[in-house]
Structure formats: structure tokens, C-alpha cells
Design an enzyme around this catalytic site. Structure first.
Site, PDB file in Angstrom:
ATOM      1  CE  LYS A 102      -4.411   1.120   0.290  1.00  0.00           C
ATOM      2  NZ  LYS A 102      -5.526   0.341  -0.266  1.00  0.00           N
TER       3      LYS A 102
HETATM    4  P1  NAD Z   1     -13.073   7.938  -3.201  1.00  0.00           P
HETATM    5  O1  NAD Z   1     -12.059   8.962  -2.832  1.00  0.00           O
HETATM    6  O2  NAD Z   1     -13.481   7.783  -4.622  1.00  0.00           O
HETATM    7  O3  NAD Z   1     -14.436   8.204  -2.380  1.00  0.00           O
HETATM    8  C1  NAD Z   1     -14.471   8.327  -0.985  1.00  0.00           C
HETATM    9  C2  NAD Z   1     -15.864   8.708  -0.552  1.00  0.00           C
HETATM   10  O4  NAD Z   1     -15.881   8.790   0.875  1.00  0.00           O
HETATM   11  C3  NAD Z   1     -16.329  10.077  -1.057  1.00  0.00           C
HETATM   12  O5  NAD Z   1     -17.705  10.036  -1.383  1.00  0.00           O
HETATM   13  C4  NAD Z   1     -16.115  10.966   0.165  1.00  0.00           C
HETATM   14  O6  NAD Z   1     -16.974  12.107   0.160  1.00  0.00           O
HETATM   15  C5  NAD Z   1     -16.473  10.006   1.275  1.00  0.00           C
HETATM   16  N1  NAD Z   1     -15.949  10.445   2.572  1.00  0.00           N
HETATM   17  C6  NAD Z   1     -14.714  10.915   2.864  1.00  0.00           C
HETATM   18  N2  NAD Z   1     -14.645  11.277   4.158  1.00  0.00           N
HETATM   19  C7  NAD Z   1     -15.854  10.979   4.694  1.00  0.00           C
HETATM   20  C8  NAD Z   1     -16.418  11.133   5.995  1.00  0.00           C
HETATM   21  N3  NAD Z   1     -15.691  11.630   6.991  1.00  0.00           N
HETATM   22  N4  NAD Z   1     -17.690  10.721   6.187  1.00  0.00           N
HETATM   23  C9  NAD Z   1     -18.430  10.207   5.174  1.00  0.00           C
HETATM   24  N5  NAD Z   1     -17.955  10.055   3.924  1.00  0.00           N
HETATM   25  C10 NAD Z   1     -16.687  10.450   3.694  1.00  0.00           C
HETATM   26  O7  NAD Z   1     -12.546   6.552  -2.576  1.00  0.00           O
HETATM   27  P2  NAD Z   1     -12.925   5.077  -3.016  1.00  0.00           P
HETATM   28  O8  NAD Z   1     -11.943   4.637  -4.021  1.00  0.00           O
HETATM   29  O9  NAD Z   1     -14.382   5.016  -3.302  1.00  0.00           O
HETATM   30  O10 NAD Z   1     -12.585   4.274  -1.672  1.00  0.00           O
HETATM   31  C11 NAD Z   1     -13.523   4.168  -0.598  1.00  0.00           C
HETATM   32  C12 NAD Z   1     -13.074   3.067   0.343  1.00  0.00           C
HETATM   33  O11 NAD Z   1     -13.011   1.834  -0.378  1.00  0.00           O
HETATM   34  C13 NAD Z   1     -11.695   3.232   0.966  1.00  0.00           C
HETATM   35  O12 NAD Z   1     -11.717   2.681   2.258  1.00  0.00           O
HETATM   36  C14 NAD Z   1     -10.788   2.427   0.058  1.00  0.00           C
HETATM   37  O13 NAD Z   1      -9.602   2.014   0.710  1.00  0.00           O
HETATM   38  C15 NAD Z   1     -11.705   1.261  -0.249  1.00  0.00           C
HETATM   39  N6  NAD Z   1     -11.379   0.528  -1.457  1.00  0.00           N
HETATM   40  C16 NAD Z   1     -11.326   1.143  -2.674  1.00  0.00           C
HETATM   41  C17 NAD Z   1     -11.068   0.394  -3.815  1.00  0.00           C
HETATM   42  C18 NAD Z   1     -11.068   1.007  -5.196  1.00  0.00           C
HETATM   43  O14 NAD Z   1     -10.965   0.239  -6.181  1.00  0.00           O
HETATM   44  N7  NAD Z   1     -11.231   2.311  -5.350  1.00  0.00           N
HETATM   45  C19 NAD Z   1     -10.828  -0.984  -3.705  1.00  0.00           C
HETATM   46  C20 NAD Z   1     -10.900  -1.590  -2.453  1.00  0.00           C
HETATM   47  C21 NAD Z   1     -11.184  -0.822  -1.339  1.00  0.00           C
END
Ligand code: NAD
Length: 410
Positions: A102
Site C-alpha cells: 500500500k
Molecule cells: P473515493 O475517494 O473515490 O471516495 C471516498 C468517498 O468517501 C467520497 O464520497 C467521500 O466524500 C467520502 N468520505 C470521505 N470522508 C468521509 C467522511 N468523513 N464521512 C463520510 N464520507 C466520507 O474513494 P474510493 O476509491 O471510493 O474508496 C472508498 C473506500 O473503499 C476506501 O476505504 C478504500 O480504501 C476502499 N477501497 C477502494 C477500492 C477502489 O478500487 N477504489 C478498492 C478496495 C477498497
């Protein structure tokens, strides 16, 4: 509780079932390499900006390291270390030929221009290009990063090492990305949720959903939940939330969030709701898809959902997890629930290595197959050992990594 201690608790539960010695536990827990670099550049206003970048390479026993790159102001070394180990178990649970890593940079992307983000990304590659690579360590998007960041990363890396599309995944389609990568995590979340509901004698159609986070994962999960006939009654993001007991109009909410700088806030098709109200909503499925650590001992007893689907990484503290177990709330763990992203990243890497393209139908078919097969294995393990789905997933992940480590030799 510190994130590292929390991750250790989940690890130890599975290690106890596998009868791992303390030496073996240490070997599997200690990261192979931790890189921390200075990223210095001239900002748009002419001042010097200095940032810190991390890459933690946890375990490569099963193959090249794989894991996201996060741009968020709360990124710190310990959190990156925990997330790197999570990737090791995740790639093992879905049986991809990868280890876990990571990375992250402690920046607030909302306060930076596109030029500054590009410079930061390229400087980071300048600092770490020797330790990443298509057969060494392959980053991907995570919170705060996207296909554009991956395009800059690939371009900068290729300046040192020649044309190398397979050094990162989650690239734009025009630059060797894969069909279906953007939607993959959200699609995978819904595929395994459907499998879980069916095994539990229920169905997705008509199930009510509260969803925290409307970024990459949350918005695509919303789309696939909606397509599957589920009723999404609450959605929140960092700006606020909206709810509608009759079900939110998801296509309209997606359009609103796309056109509105303040996310879902202000959507006319529902009432305003806070993040804590959302976590306590009376629904079938609670889906945290934003930050880690949102479900804690302080709010676990307020949760009224029957199932928690961990679309985000590490959303549940172990003490909250214990409360959910006692209350018979079923938790579908992150290392399975959100593994769709890394699975299609793997497909992208395979396509890049073979200089060949798959169409969307093939990507979706292979993704669905891997997610359902992995879910079935976890479900069977949980049933046989009388453990939670999380412990079952860790038993499978740790078992595979442990056996590869021993077979490969130390
Ligand atoms: P992103 O940046 O596209 O979206 C994050 C979302 O979370 C946004 O809507 C943001 O407004 C919201 N957010 C941020 N702070 C917040 C808060 N305090 N309260 C409520 N909402 C809040 O990120 P993503 O890629 O969608 O990732 C989201 C989660 O999924 C993370 O934990 C990431 O590690 C995990 N994840 C992502 C992927 C991927 O392929 N993108 C894969 C596996 C896991």
C-alpha cells in the site's frame, strides 16, 4: 485502539485456528520493506511544498506486490502498514498471484491544483521507481487517486524503465486500462452481497440499504444495488447525507453528485441526514464505503442493520466487530467484500503483459466468477469451523500465504 493492534486481533484469531507458531506469526506480520520519501516541489504560488510519501511492501510470498495509492490528509505510516497487510490477505482470499502493498501521500487533494497533483505524483515516482515495477510492485487507485494519477505514474515510470503499462493498474482506457476497472469494486461488493443474502435465505431485490461514501466504490455499488432491485434509503459522503424511506432515485442522485461540488448534499429527492444517523438507520444492509474506523464500540450498539458489508477498508474496529457478533449482525469482511477492485486490476495487468484486450462482458463474467467462488469458500469455512465470515476469510488468506512462504523457503 491503534489500527495496527486492531489488525493484529483479526490476524491472531485466524492464526490461532491455524495453530501458527509465534515465529511464523512474526514472519507473516512484519513488512518486507517500508519506504518513506520526501516529495519537494515548487507550488503554483512559487512557494516550496514538502510532502511525505509512503510505500509499504508487506509480503511477496505469493507473487508481485499489489496495492493502492492513497492521497488523503490523514495518511500516516502506521495506517499504510495496516492497509498493506490487508492487501496480502485480500489477494490471497480471492487467490490472485500477488502479495500485498500500500502507498500513500499525506495531502489534501481538494487544496491542490491539477498541476501540483501531477508534479507530486511524478516526484513520488522519481523517489520510488526502483522498488516498484510490473514484476515487483504494482500500485492502483485508492482514496483520492484515479485513472489520471495512474496515467502520470505510468508515464513517469516509463521514462526510467521504458514502456511499462503493467507498472500500475486502474489506468484510463486510452492508456492501457481495462474495461470494467472503474466499476469493479462496487460491482464486486454487490455480487458478494447477493451471494450472502441468497445463502441466508433472502434476496437482494427489495432489500433496504444505507450507504456511506459516494466516491468510486460507493457510487458504483449504488448503481449495481439499484440495478439489482435493492432500495437505497440513505447515502452520505464527507459533505453530508440524504435519506428517503421510499428509496432514493439513484440515477438522479448520481447526476446531482456529479454536477455538485458538495456531493450528495442538497439533493431534492430526500431529507438531509448526518453520517451518524446513517450508520444507525433501520435497514437490511449497512454499507460503509468511505473511511476506515467508522464503526466503533461507541456506535456499534446503535446499528440496526442486519448485515454490514465492508466496502471500505477496515471500517470496523474489533470491539465493534465483537458486538456485532454477539448481536448476530453478519459482517461481510473487507478482504472479501471489496476485492473486486484488485481482481479486475489483476485482469488489467494480465492484459498489459499479454498486449491483449478483453471486452467488458468477459471482465464482468470473470469477476463475478471469482467473487462468487471466493465467497462460497469463505462461507463453507465459516460454517465448518463455526467462526465469523471475517475469521473464515483470514483463515483462508493466512493459510495460503503461510503455505507459500514455507514452500518457497525462507
Ligand atoms: P473515493 O475517494 O473515490 O471516495 C471516498 C468517498 O468517501 C467520497 O464520497 C467521500 O466524500 C467520502 N468520505 C470521505 N470522508 C468521509 C467522511 N468523513 N464521512 C463520510 N464520507 C466520507 O474513494 P474510493 O476509491 O471510493 O474508496 C472508498 C473506500 O473503499 C476506501 O476505504 C478504500 O480504501 C476502499 N477501497 C477502494 C477500492 C477502489 O478500487 N477504489 C478498492 C478496495 C477498497
Amino acid at each position: 485502539m491503534h489500527a495496527i493492534e486492531a489488525a493484529r486481533l483479526y490476524f491472531d484469531k485466524a492464526a490461532d485456528h491455524l495453530g501458527l507458531s509465534s515465529n511464523m506469526r512474526t514472519l507473516l506480520l512484519v513488512p518486507e520493506r517500508e519506504v518513506k520519501v520526501q516529495i519537494a516541489l515548487e507550488m503554483d504560488n512559487g512557494e516550496i511544498g514538502t510532502f511525505i510519501g509512503f510505500r509499504v511492501q508487506h509480503n511477496s510470498a505469493r507473487g508481485p506486490l499489489k496495492g493502492g495509492l492513497r492521497y488523503h490528509h490523514e495518511v500516516d505510516g502506521d495506517e499504510v502498514t495496516v492497509l498493506a497487510s490487508l492487501m496480502t490477505w485480500k489477494t490471497a482470499v480471492v487467490n490472485l498471484p500477488y502479495g500485498g502493498a500500500k502507498g500513500g501521500i499525506a495531502i489534501d487533494v481538494r487544496k491542490l491544483s491539477a498541476t501540483e497533483l501531477e508534479k507530486i505524483t511524478r516526484k513520488f515516482v522519481d523517489e520510488i521507481h526502483d522498488v516498484v515495477g510490473p514484476d515487483k510492485d504494482i500500485p492502483a487507485p485508492d482514496m483520492g487517486t484515479n485513472s489520471q494519477v495512474m496515467a502520470w505514474f505510468m508515464n513517469q515510470y516509463s521514462k526510467y524503465h521504458g514502456f511499462s503499462p503493467a507498472v500500475v493498474t486502474g489506468k484510463p482506457l486510452e492508456l492501457h486500462g481495462s474495461e470494467g476497472r472503474e466499476e469493479a469494486t462496487g460491482r464486486g461488493v454487490v455480487t458478494v452481497t447477493k451471494a450472502l443474502l441468497e445463502r441466508s435465505g433472502r434476496q437482494l431485490a427489495g432489500a433496504t440499504v444505507a450507504l456511506q461514501g459516494f466516491g468510486n466504490v460507493g457510487s458504483f455499488a449504488a448503481r449495481f444495488f439499484h440495478d439489482g432491485g435493492a432500495k437505497i434509503v440513505a447515502v452520505s459522503d464527507q459533505f453530508g447525507g440524504v435519506s428517503n424511506p421510499a428509496g432514493l432515485d439513484i440515477p438522479a442522485l448520481l447526476a446531482h453528485a456529479r454536477d455538485n461540488k458538495a456531493g450528495v448534499k442538497g439533493f431534492s429527492g430526500g431529507q438531509s441526514i448526518t453520517n451518524s444517523e446513517l450508520l444507525a438507520a433501520e435497514v437490511d444492509l449497512l454499507v460503509p464505503a468511505a473511511l476506515g474506523g467508522v464503526l466503533t464500540a461507541a456506535n456499534a450498539r446503535d446499528v440496526r442493520a442486519k448485515f454490514i458489508i465492508e466496502a471500505a477498508n477496515h471500517p470496523t474496529h474489533p470491539d465493534a466487530d465483537e458486538i456485532f457478533n454477539q448481536r448476530e449482525i453478519v459482517v461481510l469482511p473487507d478482504i472479501l467484500a471489496n476485492a473486486g477492485g484488485v481482481t479486475v486490476s489483476y485482469f488489467e495487468w494480465v492484459q498489459n503483459q499479454q498486449h491483449f484486450r478483453w471486452d467488458l462482458a468477459k471482465v464482468r463474467q470473470e469477476l463475478d466468477r471469482i467473487m462468487v467462488e471466493s465467497f462460497d469458500k469463505v462461507w463453507t469455512m465459516a460454517t465448518e469451523k463455526h467462526v465469523s465470515l471475517r475469521t473464515a476469510a483470514y483463515i483462508i488468506g493466512l493459510g495460503r500465504v503461510g503455505r507459500a512462504t514455507v514452500l518457497g523457503g525462507i
